[in-house]
Design an enzyme around this catalytic site. Structure first.
Site, PDB file in Angstrom:
ATOM      1  N   SER A 143      27.190 -94.726  31.374  1.00 39.00           N
ATOM      2  CA  SER A 143      27.843 -95.982  31.728  1.00 39.00           C
ATOM      3  C   SER A 143      27.545 -96.291  33.182  1.00 39.00           C
ATOM      4  CB  SER A 143      29.360 -95.856  31.481  1.00 39.00           C
ATOM      5  OG  SER A 143      30.019 -97.062  31.813  1.00 39.00           O
ATOM      6  N   SER A 144      28.488 -96.906  33.873  1.00 37.39           N
ATOM      7  CA  SER A 144      28.329 -97.246  35.286  1.00 37.39           C
ATOM      8  C   SER A 144      29.710 -97.430  35.903  1.00 37.39           C
ATOM      9  CB  SER A 144      27.544 -98.554  35.412  1.00 37.39           C
ATOM     10  OG  SER A 144      27.649 -99.065  36.732  1.00 37.39           O
ATOM     11  N   TYR A 157      25.892-106.820  32.258  1.00 39.40           N
ATOM     12  CA  TYR A 157      25.520-105.392  32.291  1.00 39.40           C
ATOM     13  C   TYR A 157      26.766-104.510  32.146  1.00 39.40           C
ATOM     14  CZ  TYR A 157      24.145-101.021  34.677  1.00 39.40           C
ATOM     15  OH  TYR A 157      23.942 -99.719  35.024  1.00 39.40           O
ATOM     16  N   LYS A 161      28.142-101.748  29.273  1.00 37.15           N
ATOM     17  CA  LYS A 161      28.518-100.358  29.584  1.00 37.15           C
ATOM     18  C   LYS A 161      29.953-100.098  29.098  1.00 37.15           C
ATOM     19  CE  LYS A 161      24.833 -98.795  31.821  1.00 37.15           C
ATOM     20  NZ  LYS A 161      23.931 -97.831  31.135  1.00 37.15           N
TER      21      LYS A 161
HETATM   22  N1  LIG Z   1      20.825 -96.272  39.680  1.00 36.70           N
HETATM   23  C1  LIG Z   1      22.079 -96.661  39.634  1.00 36.70           C
HETATM   24  O1  LIG Z   1      22.664 -97.089  40.636  1.00 36.70           O
HETATM   25  C2  LIG Z   1      22.858 -96.560  38.351  1.00 36.70           C
HETATM   26  C3  LIG Z   1      24.253 -96.618  38.418  1.00 36.70           C
HETATM   27  C4  LIG Z   1      24.994 -96.542  37.251  1.00 36.70           C
HETATM   28  C5  LIG Z   1      24.365 -96.408  36.044  1.00 36.70           C
HETATM   29  N2  LIG Z   1      23.005 -96.363  35.987  1.00 36.70           N
HETATM   30  C6  LIG Z   1      22.396 -96.223  34.661  1.00 36.70           C
HETATM   31  O2  LIG Z   1      21.573 -95.069  34.657  1.00 36.70           O
HETATM   32  C7  LIG Z   1      20.504 -95.239  33.730  1.00 36.70           C
HETATM   33  C8  LIG Z   1      19.183 -94.908  34.413  1.00 36.70           C
HETATM   34  O3  LIG Z   1      19.019 -95.745  35.527  1.00 36.70           O
HETATM   35  P1  LIG Z   1      18.012 -95.372  36.720  1.00 36.70           P
HETATM   36  O4  LIG Z   1      18.733 -95.644  37.979  1.00 36.70           O
HETATM   37  O5  LIG Z   1      17.415 -94.046  36.492  1.00 36.70           O
HETATM   38  O6  LIG Z   1      16.914 -96.517  36.527  1.00 36.70           O
HETATM   39  P2  LIG Z   1      15.332 -96.485  36.824  1.00 36.70           P
HETATM   40  O7  LIG Z   1      15.039 -95.602  37.985  1.00 36.70           O
HETATM   41  O8  LIG Z   1      14.945 -97.915  36.904  1.00 36.70           O
HETATM   42  O9  LIG Z   1      14.695 -95.813  35.530  1.00 36.70           O
HETATM   43  C9  LIG Z   1      14.876 -96.435  34.282  1.00 36.70           C
HETATM   44  C10 LIG Z   1      14.339 -95.568  33.174  1.00 36.70           C
HETATM   45  O10 LIG Z   1      14.682 -96.210  31.926  1.00 36.70           O
HETATM   46  C11 LIG Z   1      13.480 -96.535  31.227  1.00 36.70           C
HETATM   47  N3  LIG Z   1      13.624 -97.839  30.574  1.00 36.70           N
HETATM   48  C12 LIG Z   1      13.897 -99.030  31.147  1.00 36.70           C
HETATM   49  N4  LIG Z   1      13.945 -99.993  30.205  1.00 36.70           N
HETATM   50  C13 LIG Z   1      13.703 -99.391  29.020  1.00 36.70           C
HETATM   51  C14 LIG Z   1      13.622 -99.835  27.672  1.00 36.70           C
HETATM   52  N5  LIG Z   1      13.776-101.128  27.344  1.00 36.70           N
HETATM   53  N6  LIG Z   1      13.364 -98.931  26.715  1.00 36.70           N
HETATM   54  C15 LIG Z   1      13.203 -97.644  27.032  1.00 36.70           C
HETATM   55  N7  LIG Z   1      13.238 -97.147  28.267  1.00 36.70           N
HETATM   56  C16 LIG Z   1      13.508 -98.018  29.257  1.00 36.70           C
HETATM   57  C17 LIG Z   1      12.374 -96.532  32.241  1.00 36.70           C
HETATM   58  O11 LIG Z   1      11.152 -96.264  31.569  1.00 36.70           O
HETATM   59  P3  LIG Z   1       9.701 -96.761  32.147  1.00 36.70           P
HETATM   60  O12 LIG Z   1       9.580 -96.103  33.483  1.00 36.70           O
HETATM   61  O13 LIG Z   1       8.722 -96.225  31.164  1.00 36.70           O
HETATM   62  O14 LIG Z   1       9.768 -98.242  32.221  1.00 36.70           O
HETATM   63  C18 LIG Z   1      12.829 -95.425  33.193  1.00 36.70           C
HETATM   64  O15 LIG Z   1      12.497 -94.162  32.686  1.00 36.70           O
HETATM   65  C19 LIG Z   1      20.615 -96.665  33.184  1.00 36.70           C
HETATM   66  O16 LIG Z   1      21.287 -96.658  31.955  1.00 36.70           O
HETATM   67  C20 LIG Z   1      21.479 -97.364  34.244  1.00 36.70           C
HETATM   68  O17 LIG Z   1      22.185 -98.440  33.690  1.00 36.70           O
HETATM   69  C21 LIG Z   1      22.240 -96.431  37.116  1.00 36.70           C
END
Ligand SMILES: NC(=O)c1ccc[n+]([C@@H]2O[C@H](COP(=O)([O-])OP(=O)(O)OC[C@H]3O[C@@H](n4cnc5c(N)ncnc54)[C@H](OP(=O)(O)O)[C@@H]3O)[C@@H](O)[C@H]2O)c1
Length: 252
Positions: A143-144, A157, A161
């Site tokens: 989630s977030s 978004y 979540k």
């Molecule tokens: N970073 C934050 O601040 C934060 C905070 C709260 C929650 N989150 C959650 O944490 C999770 C990971 O985020 P992150 O920060 O690691 O993001 P990220 O660095 O942008 O990485 C995203 C990952 O998800 C994959 N992806 C994106 N769109 C996709 C799709 N349509 N189908 C399959 N794979 C997909 C990407 O694959 P490719 O590289 O192959 O495109 C990459 O491996 C997400 O669910 C996000 O909502 C993040």
């Protein structure tokens, strides 16, 4: 301890990559997925193998339910071929992209994209993978912090979540008969590529997050990867149906 296998969606970059590496360091074998970053995913596989466990990378767009049957068949084939098994132990529903749009201006197309990737996708992917999850296995959704506190521009978004948080409790209830747990981790703002890398690269946003976080800084991928590996440890096998926020105390 017997061999464990985790399936990590979105393992090519960011939090999924970090979690895969942290799980591998604890001896867990990894099936990771990527959407477009095949090269990065292969590099993660190589890094994981250096830790002495096996890993494979498979392509998956979590926003495209029509691909799930083929994907599940590929997972089964890899399980048999690489591990001589027909189940895996942990499912980490992590893949996702950011969407920043004010409520009043959000288009139906943006809404549908966010729903497909952040809610419908994980819903039906998990359903499709259920026969491949070992009895006694674990589901960990992502989630977030934004599902608890409100920041302008994240209504769609964050609502997806929030839906995942409710779904997690239902998964826990209904899958308990198979001794499968379901929990959901809610990271605060973390320095990854997410949302164009805004938390990492935009000094103003970075400072705003740090000053609204009890521990006084923005989260790093290691903060979440370590937490995910801990949440999937044997010691937390009795934890079920929980939302665990890992944000350093953001917007308390
Ligand atoms: N970073 C934050 O601040 C934060 C905070 C709260 C929650 N989150 C959650 O944490 C999770 C990971 O985020 P992150 O920060 O690691 O993001 P990220 O660095 O942008 O990485 C995203 C990952 O998800 C994959 N992806 C994106 N769109 C996709 C799709 N349509 N189908 C399959 N794979 C997909 C990407 O694959 P490719 O590289 O192959 O495109 C990459 O491996 C997400 O669910 C996000 O909502 C993040």
């Amino acid at each position: 301890m017997s061999e464990r296998i985790a399936l990590v969606t979105g393992g090519s970059r960011g939090l999924g990559k970090n979690a895969a590496l942290k799980l591998a360091a604890k001896g867990t074998h990894i099936i990771l997925t990527y959407n477009s970053s095949q090269k990065e995913a292969q590099e993660v596989v190589r890094e994981i193998e250096l830790k002495g466990v096996k890993a494979v990378a498979l392509q998956l767009n979590v926003g495209d339910t029509s691909a799930f049957e083929r994907f599940a068949a590929e997972v089964l084939s890899q399980l048999k071929h690489v591990w001589q098994r027909d189940t895996f132990d942990y499912l980490l529903n992590n893949a996702g992209t950011g969407l920043y749009a004010p409520f009043a201006e959000t288009s139906e197309a943006q809404f549908d994209d966010a729903m497909n990737v952040h809610f419908k996708g994980p819903f039906f992917l998990t359903q499709r993978l259920l026969p491949l999850i070992k009895d006694g296995g674990r589901i960990l959704n992502v989630s977030s912090g934004l599902a608890r506190f409100a920041q302008p521009g994240s209504s769609t978004y964050a609502a997806m979540k929030g839906a995942m948080e409710v779904l997690t409790r239902y998964q826990a209830k209904e899958l308990g008969a198979r001794k499968i747990t379901a929990n959901i981790i809610a990271p605060g703002a973390i320095e990854t590529d997410f949302g164009g890398g805004r938390v990492r690269d935009n000094a103003q946003i970075n400072q705003m997050v740090a000053s609204n976080t009890a521990l006084g800084r923005v989260g790093l991928p290691d903060d979440i990867g370590d937490a995910i590996a801990a949440l999937l440890s044997d010691e937390l096998g009795w934890m079920n149906a929980q939302r665990i926020e890992v944000s350093g105390g953001m917007f308390l």
